[in-house]
Scaffold this active site. Structure first.
Site, short mmCIF file in Angstrom:
data_model
loop_
_atom_site.label_atom_id
_atom_site.label_comp_id
_atom_site.label_asym_id
_atom_site.label_seq_id
_atom_site.Cartn_x
_atom_site.Cartn_y
_atom_site.Cartn_z
CE LYS A 23 -4.23 -1.67 0.06
NZ LYS A 23 -5.24 -1.36 -0.98
CB SER A 73 -3.55 -9.98 1.94
OG SER A 73 -4.43 -9.13 2.62
#
Length: 330
Positions: free
Chosen positions: A41, A264
Site C-alpha cells: 500500500k 492477504s
C-alpha cells in the site's frame, strides 16, 4: 544500500520467494512488505498523495482522512508523518490491534467503526463515517482509495513492469482483490504490453467483489462488502475465491518454513495453489507469480494465534499436513 530522507523513498522491489519447498506450489511470490509502511500500500499511498499535492487538493493545513482495514492506513500514516500532515484513519473492529497501535504511534488519529451498515457491511459504515467527517470541516481531504485512479496507476507504473522485467516468460499472475487497485493496475499493464499473460484475481469467500453473496469475514485485507468501483472484469481472465480457513492453513504452512506472511498473502497463495492444481497440467513447466501484499507481524494475535484460530474456524484449521496447500471450493 540507498540513502533516503523520507520513508516513502525506500521500497525493496526485487525480492521473490520460490514456494516449491515452503508450500508445495510452483509459484514465485513477489514480496511487497519490505518498506517502512510494511506493505504494498505504500506505492498507492505515495501516488495518491503526490497527485493530490500536484493538483493543489492537498496543502498546508489539510487533514488527510481515509477508510482502511489496515495497510493503507499505516502507509498514509507513515507518509503523513514524514510530510507533516495530520491523518485520520477510519477503520473497523476487524483491524488488528498491532495495526491500530502502529498508526497511532505514527501520529494518526484512529476512528474504529464497531457496527456494520445494513447495506455495505463494515466498509459501508466506514465510508459513511468518512463522509460525515468531510462534511464537518473543509480541511479534511479524502483521497478515496476506492475510486482514485492513482491507486491503480501506481501498480501500472511500478509493480507490473517490474514483474514483467524479472520474468520475461511469465505465464500467469495471481493478484488479490481488495480495492482492486493492485489488480487493475497490473491487469491493465499486462493486457496492453503482454496480453499472453493470464491474470487471475484471488478473492475471499464472503466478499461481494465478483458477485458472490456477502458473509462475515474476519481477516482484513482482501475482499469487500461493496463492489469496488474501479473493478473492470474485462481485464481479468479467472477468479478464485478462497475460504478463510484455507487462508489460515496457507499462512501457517509457510511459517513452518520460516516465512511469516500476512493474511492477504495466505489467501493469494491458497487461491494460486487451487488454480494451478485445476488448470496447469504441466505444473513444472509453468512460470507463475503471485503478489504478497504484506508480512505477518500484524497478524500474530489472529492468524498465528492458535486459540483465536480454534475459536473462529475450529481445530481443523491448524492442520497443515499434506503435500500442498490447496484451497477448498468456494
Amino acid at each position: 544500500m540507498p540513502i533516503i530522507s523520507a520513508p516513502q523513498e525506500f521500497n525493496e522491489d526485487d525480492l521473490y520467494v520460490d514456494l516449491r519447498s515452503a508450500a508445495g506450489v510452483p509459484l514465485y511470490l513477489k514480496c511487497e512488505g519490505f518498506n517502512f509502511a510494511g506493505s504494498i500500500k505504500q506505492k498507492a499511498a505515495r501516488e495518491m498523495i503526490e497527485a493530490a499535492e500536484a493538483t493543489g487538493l492537498l496543502g498546508p493545513g489539510s487533514i488527510l482522512v481515509e477508510s482502511s482495514s489496515g495497510n493503507l492506513g499505516v502507509a498514509l500514516a507513515t507518509i503523513a508523518a514524514g510530510k507533516g500532515y495530520r491523518f485520520v484513519c477510519v477503520t473497523d473492529s476487524r483491524c488488528n490491534l498491532a495495526t491500530r497501535q502502529l498508526m497511532e504511534a505514527l501520529g494518526a488519529e484512529v476512528h474504529t467503526v464497531t457496527e456494520p451498515a445494513p447495506e455495505g457491511g463494515f466498509l459501508g459504515a466506514r465510508m459513511a463515517h468518512v463522509r460525515k467527517l468531510c462534511a464537518s470541516d473543509e480541511r479534511y481531504v479524502w483521497l478515496n482509495q476506492y475510486v482514485n485512479a492513482n491507486n491503480w496507476r501506481a501498480h501500472y507504473r511500478l509493480t507490473a513492469p517490474h514483474i514483467a522485467h524479472r520474468f520475461p516468460g511469465l505465464d500467469v499472475l495471481f493478484v488479490g482483490a481488495g480495492t482492486t487497485g493492485t489488480l487493475m493496475g497490473c491487469a491493465r499493464w499486462f493486457k496492453e504490453h503482454r496480453p499472453g499473460v493470464r491474470i487471475v484475481a484471488v478473492d475471499s469467500v464472503g466478499s461481494v467483489t465478483f458477485g458472490g453473496p456477502p458473509a462475515a469475514r474476519m481477516i482484513p485485507g482482501l475482499g469487500a462488502g461493496v463492489r469496488p468501483p474501479m473493478l473492470d472484469e474485462s481485464f481479468v481472465d479467472d477468479v478464485v475465491q478462497v475460504p478463510e480457513i484455507d487462508t489460515v492453513r496457507a499462512c501457517r504452512r509457510m511459517v513452518g518454513h520460516g516465512f511469516l506472511f500476512g493474511g492477504s498473502t495466505g489467501t493469494v497463495v491458497a487461491g494460486a495453489a487451487r488454480w494451478l492444481d485445476d488448470h496447469a497440467r504441466d505444473r513444472a513447466g509453468i512460470t507463475a507469480v503471485a503478489i504478497s501484499p504484506d508480512l505477518g507481524e500484524r497478524y500474530l494475535d489472529t492468524v498465528y494465534q492458535p486459540n483465536w484460530v480454534r475459536h473462529i474456524y475450529g481445530p481443523e484449521a491448524l492442520d497443515v499436513s499434506g503435500p500442498a496447500v490447496v484451497a477448498e471450493s468456494a
